[in-house]
Design a protein around this motif. Structure first.
Motif, PDB file in Angstrom:
ATOM      1  N   SER A  32      36.486  33.160  50.547  1.00 28.97           N
ATOM      2  CA  SER A  32      37.302  33.358  51.763  1.00 28.97           C
ATOM      3  C   SER A  32      38.140  34.595  51.810  1.00 28.97           C
ATOM      4  N   SER A  33      39.007  34.597  50.897  1.00 26.74           N
ATOM      5  CA  SER A  33      40.094  35.629  51.112  1.00 26.74           C
ATOM      6  C   SER A  33      40.794  35.582  49.526  1.00 26.74           C
ATOM      7  N   GLU A  35      44.852  36.700  48.110  1.00 25.86           N
ATOM      8  CA  GLU A  35      46.317  37.103  48.597  1.00 25.86           C
ATOM      9  C   GLU A  35      47.139  37.071  47.659  1.00 25.86           C
ATOM     10  N   GLN A 164      38.613  43.424  47.199  1.00 22.34           N
ATOM     11  CA  GLN A 164      39.908  42.813  47.754  1.00 22.34           C
ATOM     12  C   GLN A 164      40.852  42.478  46.756  1.00 22.34           C
ATOM     13  N   GLN A 168      45.084  43.909  46.862  1.00 22.58           N
ATOM     14  CA  GLN A 168      46.229  42.979  46.790  1.00 22.58           C
ATOM     15  C   GLN A 168      47.124  43.428  45.359  1.00 22.58           C
TER      16      GLN A 168
END
Length: 171
Positions: A32-33, A35, A164, A168
């Motif tokens: 999904s992601s 962070e 990704q 971060q």
């Protein structure tokens, strides 16, 4: 050694070999992601086709330990219990209550490096991680779940895009 102790040792040896394979279906994980979380840890968000938090209870009526997400930073795809990935990220898997459609989870990762002498240290300074990530488009990850009397259960591989992660890290 008396016969009682011999019986106990024999029982332990015999029961150690009686490890079952769980009948949990293969879980497909979907990224999904990524962070940044508390203490500057990276959080991987993903979903699963199996409820990882209750897999052994649902399919085997057995209590399980908290699932663990392990990611290989050095291309090592051997996620077996007998093997230790030298450059890896690991974190406990927790349920994401905000995701309703599928089983949503997240994991706060700690990065580790195991040296040739077997000692291990964390790599959360991220400077040591950047060169490893620069040469890869994604890193492979699997969730491991264990329960007493069963072989470790592993999900199918989740590939986390390194782009990704680096976004971060460079924040």
């Amino acid at each position: 050694m008396n016969s009682y102790r011999a019986f106990i040792y024999l029982s332990i040896l015999l029961s150690a070999g009686c490890v079952k394979t769980a009948s949990i279906p293969p879980a497909d994980l979907t990224f999904s992601s990524v962070e940044t979380g508390p203490k500057n840890l990276l959080i991987i968000n993903f979903s699963s086709t199996v409820d990882l938090a209750n897999a052994f209870n649902a399919y085997e009526n057995a209590n399980q330990l908290t699932p663990t997400l392990t990611c290989s930073l050095d291309g090592d795809m051997n996620f077996s219990p007998e093997h230790s990935i030298s450059m890896r990220a690991e974190g406990l898997v927790a349920t994401d209550s905000e995701i309703k459609s599928n089983f949503g989870f997240y994991s706060e990762l700690v990065f580790y490096n195991t040296r040739a002498d077997g000692t291990q240290h964390d790599l959360n300074d991220y400077e040591a991680i950047r060169p490893r990530l620069a040469n890869q488009s994604s890193i492979p990850c699997k969730v491991r779940i264990t329960a007493y009397g069963y072989k470790a259960y592993y999900t199918n591989t989740l590939f986390v895009p390194t782009k990704q992660i680096t976004e971060q890290i460079y924040r």
